[in-house]
Design an enzyme around this catalytic site. Sequence first.
Site, PDB file in Angstrom:
ATOM      1  N   ALA A  62     -27.422 105.962  45.049  1.00  0.00           N
ATOM      2  CA  ALA A  62     -28.639 104.683  44.437  1.00  0.00           C
ATOM      3  C   ALA A  62     -28.826 105.399  42.992  1.00  0.00           C
ATOM      4  CB  ALA A  62     -29.990 104.981  45.324  1.00  0.00           C
ATOM      5  N   GLU A 108     -22.992 105.427  52.197  1.00  0.00           N
ATOM      6  CA  GLU A 108     -23.269 104.470  53.082  1.00  0.00           C
ATOM      7  C   GLU A 108     -22.448 102.814  52.758  1.00  0.00           C
ATOM      8  OE1 GLU A 108     -27.281 104.865  51.379  1.00  0.00           O
ATOM      9  OE2 GLU A 108     -28.006 105.364  53.480  1.00  0.00           O
TER      10      GLU A 108
HETATM   11  N1  COA Z   1     -28.400 108.055  39.893  1.00  0.00           N
HETATM   12  C1  COA Z   1     -28.467 108.339  38.591  1.00  0.00           C
HETATM   13  N2  COA Z   1     -27.658 109.115  37.629  1.00  0.00           N
HETATM   14  C2  COA Z   1     -26.832 109.799  38.317  1.00  0.00           C
HETATM   15  C3  COA Z   1     -26.626 109.836  39.659  1.00  0.00           C
HETATM   16  C4  COA Z   1     -27.258 108.901  40.350  1.00  0.00           C
HETATM   17  N3  COA Z   1     -26.879 108.717  41.740  1.00  0.00           N
HETATM   18  N4  COA Z   1     -25.517 110.531  39.999  1.00  0.00           N
HETATM   19  C5  COA Z   1     -25.231 111.475  38.793  1.00  0.00           C
HETATM   20  N5  COA Z   1     -26.005 110.608  37.675  1.00  0.00           N
HETATM   21  C6  COA Z   1     -26.050 110.779  36.317  1.00  0.00           C
HETATM   22  C7  COA Z   1     -26.362 112.411  35.878  1.00  0.00           C
HETATM   23  O1  COA Z   1     -27.792 112.460  35.984  1.00  0.00           O
HETATM   24  C8  COA Z   1     -25.805 112.678  34.838  1.00  0.00           C
HETATM   25  O2  COA Z   1     -26.384 112.010  33.723  1.00  0.00           O
HETATM   26  P1  COA Z   1     -26.464 112.594  32.225  1.00  0.00           P
HETATM   27  O3  COA Z   1     -24.918 112.526  31.783  1.00  0.00           O
HETATM   28  O4  COA Z   1     -27.286 111.875  31.692  1.00  0.00           O
HETATM   29  O5  COA Z   1     -26.914 114.043  32.321  1.00  0.00           O
HETATM   30  C9  COA Z   1     -24.352 111.876  34.620  1.00  0.00           C
HETATM   31  O6  COA Z   1     -24.602 111.115  35.779  1.00  0.00           O
HETATM   32  C10 COA Z   1     -23.256 112.712  35.224  1.00  0.00           C
HETATM   33  O7  COA Z   1     -23.597 113.482  36.290  1.00  0.00           O
HETATM   34  P2  COA Z   1     -23.172 114.973  36.570  1.00  0.00           P
HETATM   35  O8  COA Z   1     -23.896 115.484  37.603  1.00  0.00           O
HETATM   36  O9  COA Z   1     -23.443 115.790  35.449  1.00  0.00           O
HETATM   37  O10 COA Z   1     -21.781 114.844  36.923  1.00  0.00           O
HETATM   38  P3  COA Z   1     -20.770 115.754  37.926  1.00  0.00           P
HETATM   39  O11 COA Z   1     -19.344 115.136  37.514  1.00  0.00           O
HETATM   40  O12 COA Z   1     -21.006 117.237  37.776  1.00  0.00           O
HETATM   41  O13 COA Z   1     -21.056 115.299  39.511  1.00  0.00           O
HETATM   42  C11 COA Z   1     -21.768 113.857  41.175  1.00  0.00           C
HETATM   43  C12 COA Z   1     -21.075 114.018  39.772  1.00  0.00           C
HETATM   44  C13 COA Z   1     -21.571 112.683  41.581  1.00  0.00           C
HETATM   45  C14 COA Z   1     -21.184 114.846  42.199  1.00  0.00           C
HETATM   46  C15 COA Z   1     -23.336 114.542  41.105  1.00  0.00           C
HETATM   47  O14 COA Z   1     -23.617 113.847  39.846  1.00  0.00           O
HETATM   48  C16 COA Z   1     -24.219 114.108  42.043  1.00  0.00           C
HETATM   49  O15 COA Z   1     -24.157 115.018  42.920  1.00  0.00           O
HETATM   50  N6  COA Z   1     -24.942 113.075  41.940  1.00  0.00           N
HETATM   51  C17 COA Z   1     -26.110 112.657  42.763  1.00  0.00           C
HETATM   52  C18 COA Z   1     -25.679 112.125  44.128  1.00  0.00           C
HETATM   53  C19 COA Z   1     -26.925 111.928  44.910  1.00  0.00           C
HETATM   54  O16 COA Z   1     -27.743 112.744  45.157  1.00  0.00           O
HETATM   55  N7  COA Z   1     -26.918 110.538  45.554  1.00  0.00           N
HETATM   56  C20 COA Z   1     -27.914 110.182  46.417  1.00  0.00           C
HETATM   57  C21 COA Z   1     -28.962 109.359  45.661  1.00  0.00           C
HETATM   58  S1  COA Z   1     -30.515 109.026  46.665  1.00  0.00           S
END
Ligand code: COA
Length: 256
Positions: A62, A108
């Site tokens: 999400a 999901e």
């Molecule tokens: N929604 C909105 N923004 C998100 C996002 C999400 N689900 N997942 C990542 N982003 C954003 C980050 O905030 C970051 O923003 P910024 O560049 O403005 O700082 C950007 O995307 C890159 O994310 P980052 O974490 O720095 O990249 P990464 O390559 O190190 O890791 C993931 C990628 C997907 C592993 C990690 O971002 C992550 O775990 N995301 C969340 C997943 C999550 O909790 N999903 C469930 C949501 S209910």
Amino acid sequence: MALIELERRDDGVAVVTLTNGKVNALSQAVLAELRTIAESLTAEPPGAVVVTGGERIFAAGADISEFGGPEEAGPITAAFHDALDAVAAIPRFVIAAVSGYALGGGCELALACDYRIAGDRAVFGQPEILLGIIPGGGGTQRLARLVGPSRAKELCLTGRQVRAEEALRIGLADEVVAGDELHARALTLAAEVARGALVAQALTKQVIDAGLSTSLAGGLALERDAFVEVFHSDDSRIGVASFLEHGPGRAEFTGR
Ligand code: COA
């Protein structure tokens, strides 16, 4: 740019690719587009479907920037359920090709597909608990049906992420292939299925899915009706006649 690309290939395979920036967050706009695409694939079904995302990130779940309080939560979970139920309802074999992170709503989405092929660098997880919330895109229900309630609870209550090999072992992924072979494998399987008896495939999928939500007796009743219904299809006549004349596996189906 479109948030999702839809390609209908000559071999009968439709490929749905998430293209929403570098993390493929499933914003409400993406979910609305996904629902529209899934409904179009139900209205005019291809032979089979492949759902895929980015190479490093299938989908990061999400769009957390859209979260607020309980008032925003209702429409978000509704948008997830509408979109992912529409994917699950496509009357064809829907294969998720997961190359990288499939987290939260990304996991999901993969769960709403019929079959998951993981690249060897794929990572699955329901990390919502780490935000103090719960899965809202079907994760509590579809994950538990796939991997069993105790493993689903462990994953959803800890937010632990699962790599491809473990995903395969627990039944969250159905195949693991080298990352650079992922798309070829998904397309080959989809094309093979697309040449098959599509009416029978659709009935099989429908009866398995509906049967999982009912009693054994209820599921068997669904199967009984579907077994009779399938004999109305051209492909049932083609398949049976081909077997009697040429032996197994030689039928050329029309999809009707
Ligand atoms: N929604 C909105 N923004 C998100 C996002 C999400 N689900 N997942 C990542 N982003 C954003 C980050 O905030 C970051 O923003 P910024 O560049 O403005 O700082 C950007 O995307 C890159 O994310 P980052 O974490 O720095 O990249 P990464 O390559 O190190 O890791 C993931 C990628 C997907 C592993 C990690 O971002 C992550 O775990 N995301 C969340 C997943 C999550 O909790 N999903 C469930 C949501 S209910």
